[in-house]
Design a protein around this motif. Sequence first.
Motif, PDB file in Angstrom:
ATOM      1  N   VAL A 170       0.839  -1.205   0.000  1.00 11.15           N
ATOM      2  CA  VAL A 170       0.000   0.000   0.000  1.00 11.15           C
ATOM      3  C   VAL A 170       0.871   1.252   0.000  1.00 11.15           C
ATOM      4  O   VAL A 170       0.639   2.210  -0.756  1.00 11.15           O
ATOM      5  N   VAL A 171       1.917   1.238   0.843  1.00 13.13           N
ATOM      6  CA  VAL A 171       2.800   2.402   0.910  1.00 13.13           C
ATOM      7  C   VAL A 171       3.527   2.601  -0.418  1.00 13.13           C
ATOM      8  O   VAL A 171       3.686   3.745  -0.894  1.00 13.13           O
ATOM      9  N   LEU A 172       3.976   1.489  -1.041  1.00 13.67           N
ATOM     10  CA  LEU A 172       4.663   1.614  -2.338  1.00 13.67           C
ATOM     11  C   LEU A 172       3.731   2.186  -3.393  1.00 13.67           C
ATOM     12  O   LEU A 172       4.151   3.015  -4.224  1.00 13.67           O
ATOM     13  N   GLN A 173       2.460   1.765  -3.393  1.00 10.43           N
ATOM     14  CA  GLN A 173       1.507   2.332  -4.351  1.00 10.43           C
ATOM     15  C   GLN A 173       1.266   3.819  -4.072  1.00 10.43           C
ATOM     16  O   GLN A 173       1.121   4.624  -4.998  1.00 10.43           O
ATOM     17  N   TYR A 174       1.253   4.160  -2.798  1.00  7.23           N
ATOM     18  CA  TYR A 174       1.110   5.565  -2.428  1.00  7.23           C
ATOM     19  C   TYR A 174       2.298   6.366  -2.955  1.00  7.23           C
ATOM     20  O   TYR A 174       2.132   7.439  -3.566  1.00  7.23           O
ATOM     21  N   LEU A 175       3.528   5.843  -2.712  1.00  6.43           N
ATOM     22  CA  LEU A 175       4.728   6.534  -3.191  1.00  6.43           C
ATOM     23  C   LEU A 175       4.748   6.595  -4.706  1.00  6.43           C
ATOM     24  O   LEU A 175       5.142   7.617  -5.300  1.00  6.43           O
ATOM     25  N   ARG A 176       4.351   5.509  -5.357  1.00  8.64           N
ATOM     26  CA  ARG A 176       4.336   5.493  -6.821  1.00  8.64           C
ATOM     27  C   ARG A 176       3.408   6.590  -7.359  1.00  8.64           C
ATOM     28  O   ARG A 176       3.736   7.280  -8.336  1.00  8.64           O
ATOM     29  N   ALA A 177       2.251   6.731  -6.695  1.00  6.90           N
ATOM     30  CA  ALA A 177       1.313   7.769  -7.143  1.00  6.90           C
ATOM     31  C   ALA A 177       1.906   9.167  -6.932  1.00  6.90           C
ATOM     32  O   ALA A 177       1.763  10.064  -7.792  1.00  6.90           O
ATOM     33  N   LEU A 178       2.588   9.378  -5.799  1.00  6.83           N
ATOM     34  CA  LEU A 178       3.196  10.680  -5.544  1.00  6.83           C
ATOM     35  C   LEU A 178       4.264  11.004  -6.574  1.00  6.83           C
ATOM     36  O   LEU A 178       4.467  12.176  -6.939  1.00  6.83           O
ATOM     37  N   MET A 179       4.992   9.976  -7.051  1.00  4.68           N
ATOM     38  CA  MET A 179       6.099  10.212  -7.972  1.00  4.68           C
ATOM     39  C   MET A 179       5.650  10.444  -9.414  1.00  4.68           C
ATOM     40  O   MET A 179       6.491  10.718 -10.272  1.00  4.68           O
ATOM     41  N   GLN A 180       4.359  10.332  -9.679  1.00  2.09           N
ATOM     42  CA  GLN A 180       3.905  10.449 -11.061  1.00  2.09           C
ATOM     43  C   GLN A 180       3.790  11.901 -11.534  1.00  2.09           C
ATOM     44  O   GLN A 180       3.577  12.145 -12.716  1.00  2.09           O
ATOM     45  N   GLY A 181       3.910  12.857 -10.606  1.00  2.00           N
ATOM     46  CA  GLY A 181       3.859  14.271 -11.012  1.00  2.00           C
ATOM     47  C   GLY A 181       2.482  14.728 -11.439  1.00  2.00           C
ATOM     48  O   GLY A 181       2.352  15.649 -12.260  1.00  2.00           O
ATOM     49  N   ARG A 182       1.421  14.105 -10.916  1.00  2.00           N
ATOM     50  CA  ARG A 182       0.063  14.494 -11.308  1.00  2.00           C
ATOM     51  C   ARG A 182      -0.373  15.811 -10.653  1.00  2.00           C
ATOM     52  O   ARG A 182      -1.305  16.458 -11.109  1.00  2.00           O
ATOM     53  N   LEU A 183       0.296  16.203  -9.561  1.00  2.00           N
ATOM     54  CA  LEU A 183      -0.115  17.398  -8.824  1.00  2.00           C
ATOM     55  C   LEU A 183       1.107  18.256  -8.524  1.00  2.00           C
ATOM     56  O   LEU A 183       2.144  17.721  -8.122  1.00  2.00           O
TER      57      LEU A 183
END
Length: 735
Positions: free
Chosen positions: A589-602
């Motif tokens: 779950v944490v890795l998916q959270y980090l992956r989402a943060l690293m995508q530059g969507r915001l």
Amino acid sequence: MKCSPHFPLLARLGQYRSREVQRTCSLEARIKSVVQSYLEGVKTGVWQLAQASEAVQGAREALGQAHGLLQGTAEAMQTLRPLREQVAQHKQLQVLSQLLPRLWAVPATVAHARSLIDARQLLEAYVCLRELEKLQEETWAPLGGLELPVFEGLGPLAEALGQAVEAAAGAAGQLAREDPAQLVAAVRVAEVDAGYTASLELAPRGWRQRCLQALQEGLDRTHFGTPLLPEPGALAGWLEALRVALPAELSIAEALVAPCCPPYYKVVQLWAHTLHSGLRRCLQQLLGGPELGAADAFTLLHWVLHVYLGPEMMGSLELGPEADVSQLEPLLTPENIEQLEATFVAQIQANVTQWLQKALDGEVAEWNREQEPGTDSSGFYHSPMPAIVLQVRGKRPGRWEAPRGKGEEKRTWTLLMTTRCCLQILEENIRVSSLVSKSLQLRVQGMALSELGTFLRSFSDALIRFSRDHARGETMAPRYVPYLLATLNHQSALSSSVSVLQPDGAASGALAPVETALDELQRRICRLVLEALLAELQPLFAALPSRRWLSSPELLDNVCERTAHVCQDFRRVRNPAAQLLLAEAERTVVLQYLRALMQGRLVCRGADERTQAAERLQHDAAQLRELFLGLGLEESVQCAPVLLALRDLLNLRDPVLLGLEVAGLRQKFPDVSEDHVSAILDLRGDVSREQRLAALSSLQAGPQPSPSVGRRALFSLVPAPAPALSSCLPSGPCS
């Protein structure tokens, strides 16, 4: 007249002539004497020859006269031949007239001797036979070797008596117990006859050798006759009967048979060697027939190698040294032992393969059921497979009772009856094989580990097919995750029980391949469970981070709800696998959270949004912490604190101090990279190029992180978007 100087020589010439004349006369006289002597010798020889000739002539005339006289005598003797024949016949008639009463009694004596043989009175019968043979000898010489018809029955009578002696010797054990006098009589007859020398030109009867041979054949026939060969499955009973019978037979030989025989018969040694040879021959015939079953092969190996020469049988202290058979040819050759060991291992392997395959087939059939897996008394998922593979303690094959009910209980019992207790059967086979030999134990252990390794590979392959078919929608598995969790319990049970396959004193490391396969199976099951969790979470993380995420906890609430839904069944998994699975789920779950943060969507548009993002990270970290604490995961192993470290980067108001925060992040998480830091700085939205370069420089210039003992990888598993060229350091990945 004066004489000339040569006149003295002339004067001596006459003297010389006279001497020569005298010498010549002397020689002539000697020659005449020698010739006269020779002539006288010749005359004497001629006279002697004449005398000898006269003597020879006289001898010839005398011999002629003697020859004539002899011819006359021979003619006279021819006239006396009828008289001589009459004299010989008179003498024979005289002998026959004297022996006639005894000769008339011969048929009756023969009949009486036969009746004595039938009555087993062998000594009396032998006395009669000897009297008849003595009478035959008395008549044989006077009659000039003439065989009387009255003695024609002696040969069959002697043969009948010999057969009676053989029969008594063949039943020596029984006679020694019931009628030792008869056995003694038979042996005495054989021994007396061996010392008897007949005057007739008859072949020796050899009753002593026949008696010894009958002793051996009777003993062999009693214990190893063809009807006594064990039928398939009855070998254990046959060997047990021999275990009791052979020492008893030797005891009878020593206590009862030996006193009935001469010492040089060596009865106990003869008994022991005969029993050993007969048993060896019987076992060779047995091994040359149909292949034995595993139980029979093991029983035979253990009996031959340990029981036969042990204190219960031939090694008993109650038996004398004459019963020692340890120096004789062994019952089983090395080739026989190799054959039996291979048979035992091969049949056990075939059964184990069948049991494990049926267990796996039954387990796979369970996975597509609509009902959840069954639970044990502690509430953990289970299925029939562990009971099959591991064994239900206290139950032994052949003692299972079928349940009286129907349905699920009946179906599970049928599966158990089909295969049963494989792992403990292997452990028991390894343990009991050590009772035979170390080589058999190693072979069984190697077979067990090989079969278990094959089973684990098949189990893993079945899980892969199950997961692939579920992902493709080819087969619907309504309880996909619960059955994966049940298999994880199976793996834990196998891991905790596989040590039974390593007997005491075995070489360390033998279980390493199986333990490696079990670890790989655990990782595969966890990976499949986490993939199922990912399939639930990935659509939710697609909307994070976003403006909606900044303003509302709804997105993470949905993540926690889905995570709790998937992970709530983890309580059905035994520890430590449950803790491992929870830790991996939390990290996922944490890795998916980090992956989402690293995508530059915001990208935050100001300090207020950065504060909101920092608060959202803090709130989400706390929410994840509470979620997994509620699920039973210890806080010390959680990965959610990484969100708090990122919150500090976002919450920092002075970008100049970002280098210190980045260095601190590197100390806590050594696998963080420049790309990850750049992605977080992009999320802030207020970092200039110089400030970015200064912050990234702290990754290189700052103190090296402490060794990551016990730290799990996080950032190295999160891909970051490729940074812009302006954000790369000269020594960075873009240089």
